[in-house]
Enzyme design. Structure first.
Site, PDB file in Angstrom:
ATOM      1  N   LYS A 197     -68.029 -92.718 -34.598  1.00 29.64           N
ATOM      2  CA  LYS A 197     -68.787 -91.783 -35.437  1.00 29.64           C
ATOM      3  C   LYS A 197     -70.107 -92.437 -35.775  1.00 29.64           C
ATOM      4  CE  LYS A 197     -68.047 -87.663 -37.124  1.00 29.64           C
ATOM      5  NZ  LYS A 197     -67.178 -86.622 -36.536  1.00 29.64           N
TER       6      LYS A 197
HETATM    7  P1  NAD Z   1     -72.659 -77.898 -40.108  1.00 31.77           P
HETATM    8  O1  NAD Z   1     -73.722 -78.795 -40.617  1.00 31.77           O
HETATM    9  O2  NAD Z   1     -72.957 -76.964 -38.986  1.00 31.77           O
HETATM   10  O3  NAD Z   1     -72.072 -77.029 -41.328  1.00 31.77           O
HETATM   11  C1  NAD Z   1     -71.622 -77.576 -42.530  1.00 31.77           C
HETATM   12  C2  NAD Z   1     -71.467 -76.428 -43.503  1.00 31.77           C
HETATM   13  O4  NAD Z   1     -70.891 -76.889 -44.731  1.00 31.77           O
HETATM   14  C3  NAD Z   1     -72.809 -75.773 -43.880  1.00 31.77           C
HETATM   15  O5  NAD Z   1     -72.642 -74.369 -43.906  1.00 31.77           O
HETATM   16  C4  NAD Z   1     -73.059 -76.295 -45.281  1.00 31.77           C
HETATM   17  O6  NAD Z   1     -73.875 -75.446 -46.048  1.00 31.77           O
HETATM   18  C5  NAD Z   1     -71.633 -76.329 -45.799  1.00 31.77           C
HETATM   19  N1  NAD Z   1     -71.449 -77.088 -47.010  1.00 31.77           N
HETATM   20  C6  NAD Z   1     -71.921 -78.317 -47.336  1.00 31.77           C
HETATM   21  N2  NAD Z   1     -71.534 -78.656 -48.562  1.00 31.77           N
HETATM   22  C7  NAD Z   1     -70.795 -77.614 -49.031  1.00 31.77           C
HETATM   23  C8  NAD Z   1     -70.130 -77.344 -50.258  1.00 31.77           C
HETATM   24  N3  NAD Z   1     -70.140 -78.226 -51.245  1.00 31.77           N
HETATM   25  N4  NAD Z   1     -69.458 -76.164 -50.376  1.00 31.77           N
HETATM   26  C9  NAD Z   1     -69.434 -75.282 -49.382  1.00 31.77           C
HETATM   27  N5  NAD Z   1     -70.045 -75.477 -48.202  1.00 31.77           N
HETATM   28  C10 NAD Z   1     -70.730 -76.627 -48.051  1.00 31.77           C
HETATM   29  O7  NAD Z   1     -71.429 -78.837 -39.750  1.00 31.77           O
HETATM   30  P2  NAD Z   1     -70.181 -78.522 -38.807  1.00 31.77           P
HETATM   31  O8  NAD Z   1     -70.477 -79.088 -37.473  1.00 31.77           O
HETATM   32  O9  NAD Z   1     -69.786 -77.093 -38.941  1.00 31.77           O
HETATM   33  O10 NAD Z   1     -69.069 -79.462 -39.458  1.00 31.77           O
HETATM   34  C11 NAD Z   1     -68.271 -79.045 -40.561  1.00 31.77           C
HETATM   35  C12 NAD Z   1     -67.051 -79.947 -40.664  1.00 31.77           C
HETATM   36  O11 NAD Z   1     -66.319 -79.885 -39.436  1.00 31.77           O
HETATM   37  C13 NAD Z   1     -67.340 -81.433 -40.881  1.00 31.77           C
HETATM   38  O12 NAD Z   1     -66.302 -82.015 -41.631  1.00 31.77           O
HETATM   39  C14 NAD Z   1     -67.304 -81.988 -39.467  1.00 31.77           C
HETATM   40  O13 NAD Z   1     -67.054 -83.392 -39.440  1.00 31.77           O
HETATM   41  C15 NAD Z   1     -66.163 -81.185 -38.897  1.00 31.77           C
HETATM   42  N6  NAD Z   1     -66.116 -81.097 -37.434  1.00 31.77           N
HETATM   43  C16 NAD Z   1     -67.169 -80.599 -36.722  1.00 31.77           C
HETATM   44  C17 NAD Z   1     -67.071 -80.507 -35.329  1.00 31.77           C
HETATM   45  C18 NAD Z   1     -68.163 -79.900 -34.490  1.00 31.77           C
HETATM   46  O14 NAD Z   1     -67.938 -79.724 -33.280  1.00 31.77           O
HETATM   47  N7  NAD Z   1     -69.308 -79.549 -35.031  1.00 31.77           N
HETATM   48  C19 NAD Z   1     -65.916 -80.955 -34.679  1.00 31.77           C
HETATM   49  C20 NAD Z   1     -64.848 -81.441 -35.438  1.00 31.77           C
HETATM   50  C21 NAD Z   1     -64.965 -81.508 -36.814  1.00 31.77           C
END
Ligand code: NAD
Length: 409
Positions: free
Chosen positions: A97
């Site tokens: 990461k």
């Molecule tokens: P992203 O940046 O596209 O979206 C994150 C979202 O969370 C945004 O809408 C943001 O406004 C919201 N957010 C932040 N703080 C918040 C709060 N306090 N309350 C409500 N919403 C809040 O990120 P993502 O890629 O969608 O990742 C989201 C989660 O999924 C993370 O934990 C990430 O590690 C995990 N994840 C992502 C992927 C991927 O392929 N992108 C894969 C596996 C896991």
């Protein structure tokens, strides 16, 4: 959290103390300073990190996040979870990461490009298509991956698409990668519904976080007849028991960058959103959103963890004691769709042979189904939580590989 979960698993499997440190501690932790020119003519230095957990199964694999709270401890925990996730899915990767401590919303497009390129430039001595392969995470996207790939390629003197995944399709990305995590979340949520006998048509879901994972999960769940009654992001929170217009919300967020301003009538207190009665609760934002207090108040039937680490170990204890069982689809299974399709992208880039989206999705669901079945069988056989079962399978696979390869010299 990652350490405590590992100790629980090690106790359950019976791993001797002498073997634990080798399995748990990261192989490499890299910290770099990333200076960039700001648009106002000043120079600013941002801190960047990359943690590579273990190299026993092949290259390490994992996302890069741009977020104000990033530090080396957070990145290390996420790298460790990636290891168990990749092993559970049967992928030939260790976990990694990375991240930069920055709120990307405070950067202009030019500054974001400069920081992305500088971060990759600083990481070049430590990464490579067979060493460590990056991907998007919170605060990064396809465009950032394209800049990473371009920066690495310029240094090599030729195009190296296989250095990152989650790129635009025009730069060697794969069909279906952007949607893969949300699709996998939805697919495993459906398997959970089958397992507990929940009728999906007319069921309800609440989604916390409306970025890549949350918005795609909302659309995919809605496409299966699930009513999305609540969504939130960092800027706004909406609730309507009769169902929210998911497609319009998605278009609005894509255009405005967040949900704020979509509606005044549907506004809800974000603190209260997870506690409404619903069938599926999908945390898809940040870590530790569900603590022990929250776990006592949840009124969902299935907790499908789109985010990494959304549930604290204390919350797990509360969930295990609750009489009205909540079926947890743990993060390392639920959101594995992202890394599974990243693996497909890497394979396609190495072979220069590209698949149709239908094939990507078929292979994705095959792996998700296999992992789900393995987790369920293990949790039932050992009488343990789904999380412990999923992690135990992952840890055991890494342990077996390390044992077979031995310790050099
Ligand atoms: P992203 O940046 O596209 O979206 C994150 C979202 O969370 C945004 O809408 C943001 O406004 C919201 N957010 C932040 N703080 C918040 C709060 N306090 N309350 C409500 N919403 C809040 O990120 P993502 O890629 O969608 O990742 C989201 C989660 O999924 C993370 O934990 C990430 O590690 C995990 N994840 C992502 C992927 C991927 O392929 N992108 C894969 C596996 C896991």
């Amino acid at each position: 959290m990652a350490k405590r979960q590992f100790e629980d698993i090690a106790d359950h499997i019976g791993i001797p103390d002498s073997e634990r440190a080798r399995l748990l501690y990261p192989k490499r932790a890299i910290a770099v300073s990333c200076p960039i020119h700001r648009d106002d003519g000043t120079t600013e230095v941002f801190q960047g990190y990359r943690v590579q957990h273990h190299l026993s199964l092949g290259a390490t694999k994992g996302g890069v996040r741009f977020s104000p709270n990033v530090d080396v401890g957070e990145v290390a925990a996420l790298a460790i979870w990636m290891s168990w996730k990749c092993a559970l899915a049967g992928l030939p990767y260790g976990g990694a990461k990375g991240g930069v401590t920055v709120d990307p919303r405070t950067l202009s497009p030019r500054e974001l490009e400069a920081l992305s390129r500088r971060y990759m430039q600083e990481m070049i001595p430590f990464v490579g298509p067979h060493t460590d392969v990056m991907a998007p995470d919170v605060g990064t996207n396809e465009q950032v991956m394209a800049w990473f790939m371009d920066t690495y390629s310029i240094n090599c003197g030729h195009t190296v698409t296989e250095i990152v995944t989650g790129k635009p399709v025009s730069c060697g990305g794969t069909a279906g990668r952007r949607e893969a995590t949300g699709r996998g979340v939805t697919h495993t949520a459906m398997r959970a519904a089958e397992t507990i006998g929940l009728e999906v048509s007319g069921s309800t879901a609440i989604i916390q976080g409306f970025g890549n994972v949350g918005s795609v999960a909302a659309i995919e769940l809605a496409a299966r007849g699930v009513k999305i009654i609540g969504v939130s992001d960092h800027s706004a929170c909406y609730f309507d028991r009769n169902g929210l217009p998911v497609a319009e919300l998605e278009q609005y967020a894509a255009h405005h960058g967040c949900l704020s301003g979509f509606s005044t009538e549907l506004l809800e207190d974000p603190q209260e959103l997870p506690y409404h009665a619903c069938d599926f609760l999908v945390p898809a934002a940040m870590e530790r959103m569900i603590d022990a207090h929250a776990a006592r108040r949840l009124r969902c039937r299935i907790l499908a963890e789109g985010a990494n680490g959304p549930t604290t170990p204390e919350a797990d204890t509360v969930l295990a004691q609750r009489k009205d069982e909540i079926f947890v689809v743990p993060d390392i299974l639920c959101n594995a769709g992202g890394v599974v399709v990243s693996y497909f992208e890497w394979v396609q880039d190495l072979q220069k042979l590209f698949w149709e989206e239908e094939e990507v999705n078929t292979q994705l669901f095959r792996i998700m189904d296999r992992s789900f079945a393995q987790m369920l069988a293990r949790s039932r056989a050992d009488g343990i939580s789904n999380r412990l079962a999923a992690m135990a399978i992952g840890v055991e696979k890494v342990r077996q590989t390390k044992a077979a390869r031995g310790l050099f010299p």
